[in-house]
Design an enzyme around this catalytic site. Structure first.
Site, PDB file in Angstrom:
ATOM      1  N   TYR A  33      10.603 104.263  24.101  1.00 58.77           N
ATOM      2  CA  TYR A  33      10.194 103.313  23.068  1.00 58.77           C
ATOM      3  C   TYR A  33       8.692 103.383  22.831  1.00 58.77           C
ATOM      4  O   TYR A  33       7.956 104.001  23.608  1.00 58.77           O
ATOM      5  CB  TYR A  33      10.628 101.883  23.438  1.00 58.77           C
ATOM      6  CG  TYR A  33       9.772 101.196  24.484  1.00 58.77           C
ATOM      7  CD1 TYR A  33       9.882 101.531  25.827  1.00 58.77           C
ATOM      8  CD2 TYR A  33       8.846 100.210  24.133  1.00 58.77           C
ATOM      9  CE1 TYR A  33       9.097 100.895  26.793  1.00 58.77           C
ATOM     10  CE2 TYR A  33       8.070  99.563  25.091  1.00 58.77           C
ATOM     11  CZ  TYR A  33       8.199  99.914  26.415  1.00 58.77           C
ATOM     12  OH  TYR A  33       7.421  99.294  27.360  1.00 58.77           O
ATOM     13  N   LYS A 148       7.497 106.569  28.781  1.00 65.75           N
ATOM     14  CA  LYS A 148       7.701 105.206  28.260  1.00 65.75           C
ATOM     15  C   LYS A 148       9.187 104.968  28.000  1.00 65.75           C
ATOM     16  O   LYS A 148       9.651 104.959  26.855  1.00 65.75           O
ATOM     17  CB  LYS A 148       6.848 104.980  27.000  1.00 65.75           C
ATOM     18  CG  LYS A 148       6.659 103.502  26.675  1.00 65.75           C
ATOM     19  CD  LYS A 148       5.498 103.317  25.725  1.00 65.75           C
ATOM     20  CE  LYS A 148       5.360 101.902  25.200  1.00 65.75           C
ATOM     21  NZ  LYS A 148       5.101 100.894  26.218  1.00 65.75           N
ATOM     22  N   GLU A 181      -1.084  98.980  37.540  1.00 70.36           N
ATOM     23  CA  GLU A 181      -1.273  98.482  36.172  1.00 70.36           C
ATOM     24  C   GLU A 181      -0.594  97.130  36.039  1.00 70.36           C
ATOM     25  O   GLU A 181      -0.010  96.622  37.002  1.00 70.36           O
ATOM     26  CB  GLU A 181      -0.721  99.483  35.151  1.00 70.36           C
ATOM     27  CG  GLU A 181       0.770  99.733  35.306  1.00 70.36           C
ATOM     28  CD  GLU A 181       1.316 100.757  34.314  1.00 70.36           C
ATOM     29  OE1 GLU A 181       0.789 100.890  33.215  1.00 70.36           O
ATOM     30  OE2 GLU A 181       2.316 101.411  34.676  1.00 70.36           O
ATOM     31  N   LEU A 206       1.597 104.048  33.074  1.00 72.05           N
ATOM     32  CA  LEU A 206       1.786 104.479  31.697  1.00 72.05           C
ATOM     33  C   LEU A 206       0.394 104.710  31.109  1.00 72.05           C
ATOM     34  O   LEU A 206      -0.480 103.830  31.226  1.00 72.05           O
ATOM     35  CB  LEU A 206       2.521 103.417  30.869  1.00 72.05           C
ATOM     36  CG  LEU A 206       2.747 103.884  29.443  1.00 72.05           C
ATOM     37  CD1 LEU A 206       3.895 104.877  29.376  1.00 72.05           C
ATOM     38  CD2 LEU A 206       3.011 102.722  28.513  1.00 72.05           C
TER      39      LEU A 206
HETATM   40  N1  PDD Z   1       3.623  98.003  26.806  1.00 67.45           N
HETATM   41  N2  PDD Z   1       1.471  99.902  30.934  1.00 67.45           N
HETATM   42  C1  PDD Z   1       2.734  99.479  30.710  1.00 67.45           C
HETATM   43  C2  PDD Z   1       3.674  99.381  31.855  1.00 67.45           C
HETATM   44  C3  PDD Z   1       3.140  99.134  29.409  1.00 67.45           C
HETATM   45  O1  PDD Z   1       4.397  98.739  29.186  1.00 67.45           O
HETATM   46  C4  PDD Z   1       2.198  99.217  28.350  1.00 67.45           C
HETATM   47  C5  PDD Z   1       2.562  98.861  26.948  1.00 67.45           C
HETATM   48  C6  PDD Z   1       0.885  99.643  28.652  1.00 67.45           C
HETATM   49  C7  PDD Z   1      -0.172  99.756  27.595  1.00 67.45           C
HETATM   50  O2  PDD Z   1       0.124 100.767  26.677  1.00 67.45           O
HETATM   51  P1  PDD Z   1      -0.410 100.704  25.183  1.00 67.45           P
HETATM   52  O3  PDD Z   1      -1.878 100.525  25.252  1.00 67.45           O
HETATM   53  O4  PDD Z   1      -0.022 102.018  24.614  1.00 67.45           O
HETATM   54  O5  PDD Z   1       0.276  99.533  24.516  1.00 67.45           O
HETATM   55  C8  PDD Z   1       0.569  99.998  29.956  1.00 67.45           C
HETATM   56  C9  PDD Z   1       4.118  97.591  25.518  1.00 67.45           C
HETATM   57  C10 PDD Z   1       3.093  96.926  24.685  1.00 67.45           C
HETATM   58  C11 PDD Z   1       5.368  96.748  25.724  1.00 67.45           C
HETATM   59  O6  PDD Z   1       6.142  97.125  26.591  1.00 67.45           O
HETATM   60  O7  PDD Z   1       5.566  95.763  25.018  1.00 67.45           O
END
Ligand code: PDD
Length: 287
Positions: A33, A148, A181, A206
């Site tokens: 996703y 992801k 994280e 991630l």
């Molecule tokens: N999540 N780490 C994890 C585990 C995440 O699920 C996300 C993003 C990030 C940050 O990634 P980005 O900067 O590309 O949004 C780091 C999304 C927003 C979600 O699951 O809703």
């Protein structure tokens, strides 16, 4: 106003949107996703999310059902149909529908779903202005969280436990007491020496698209920065801490496990990064 979703080639009413009972995303979590932020009608970091989507699909050997240009046409149409000014666009691609069996099916077509939802930016900005408190918890996730995928149960449980304990979110900590994280965000500190740090993008986190953009922003602003893991103790001794993600942009973390970070208020570096990020994203010219 009716909400619309996109499912396998069609825009449908959100309330009527559905997928097959034997979709492998549903049965095996065999899906990836992406989440894009939309602010003032602008889709943030659009190319970065597309590039990571391609990496996630390749890692699972799922063939992209659409090219990027077609995908962007659908994303923009979805935003238009939902009159989305401030909010999020969610995209999920699964290996498709097949009789339930663990190996990849010989013949399946990837399924694609897209949804959009509004977000109150004034509330998000207020939350960032105040800062948030997080708690740490053991990172029990699998070894490839760099992909992801929709397998987010440890993240869901950690977030729920944090909320029930009165915190806004949780940070995962590995077996060496190093922060990996957040539940859906990357974790950062400005350490006691004034060095901006976030964990290197290995298989243990991630690689956030916001993280990558903020790294560039920090370097442009001349901040001293290193991709260097930090421990829970480093975070407690830090001058500042913050999270980055499509949903939080840059949001200061002012307390960890009930103890203040720095002086217990949002710091100037996090504030500067947030302001710069938001103004850069909203001024980028896009096709
Ligand atoms: N999540 N780490 C994890 C585990 C995440 O699920 C996300 C993003 C990030 C940050 O990634 P980005 O900067 O590309 O949004 C780091 C999304 C927003 C979600 O699951 O809703």
């Amino acid at each position: 106003m009716p909400r619309f979703a996109y499912v396998d080639g069609q825009f449908v009413r959100h309330g009527e949107a559905s997928i097959h009972v034997e979709d492998r995303g549903l049965q095996f979590g065999d899906a990836v996703y992406e989440v894009w932020a939309v602010r003032n009608g602008i889709l943030f970091d659009s190319e970065g999310h597309l590039a990571r989507l391609a990496r996630s699909l390749a890692a699972l050997q799922i063939k992209a059902p659409l090219g990027n240009a077609s995908l962007m046409v659908i994303v923009r149409e979805l935003m238009a149909r939902n009159k989305l000014k401030d909010g999020l666009v969610y995209l999920q691609i699964s290996r498709g529908v097949a009789r339930r069996d663990h190996p990849f099916p010989a013949h399946s077509y990837p399924s694609i779903i897209l949804t959009a939802r509004g977000m109150n930016m004034a509330q998000a900005d207020l939350r960032a202005a105040k800062g948030i408190h997080v708690q740490t918890c053991t990172d029990i996730r699998w070894g490839r969280v760099d992909i992801k995928t929709v397998n987010l149960l440890p993240n869901v449980l950690a977030k729920q436990a944090a909320l029930e304990a009165g915190f806004a979110d949780a940070w995962f900590v590995d077996g060496d007491n190093m922060v990996t994280e957040g539940t859906a965000q990357n974790a950062w500190i400005l350490d006691s020496d004034g060095l901006l740090r976030t964990r290197p993008a290995t298989h243990a986190i991630l690689r956030g698209i916001t993280r990558d953009t903020i790294i560039k922003t920090a370097q442009e602003l001349g901040f001293s920065f290193e991709e260097k893991a930090f421990s829970r103790a480093d975070a407690l001794n830090a001058r500042e801490a913050f999270i980055t993600s499509a949903t939080s942009f840059v949001t200061p973390v002012i307390g960890l496990d009930g103890q203040p970070i720095g002086d217990g208020a949002p710091g100037p570096i996090a504030r500067k990064l947030r302001e710069t990020y938001l103004s850069q994203q909203t001024s980028v010219k896009r096709p």
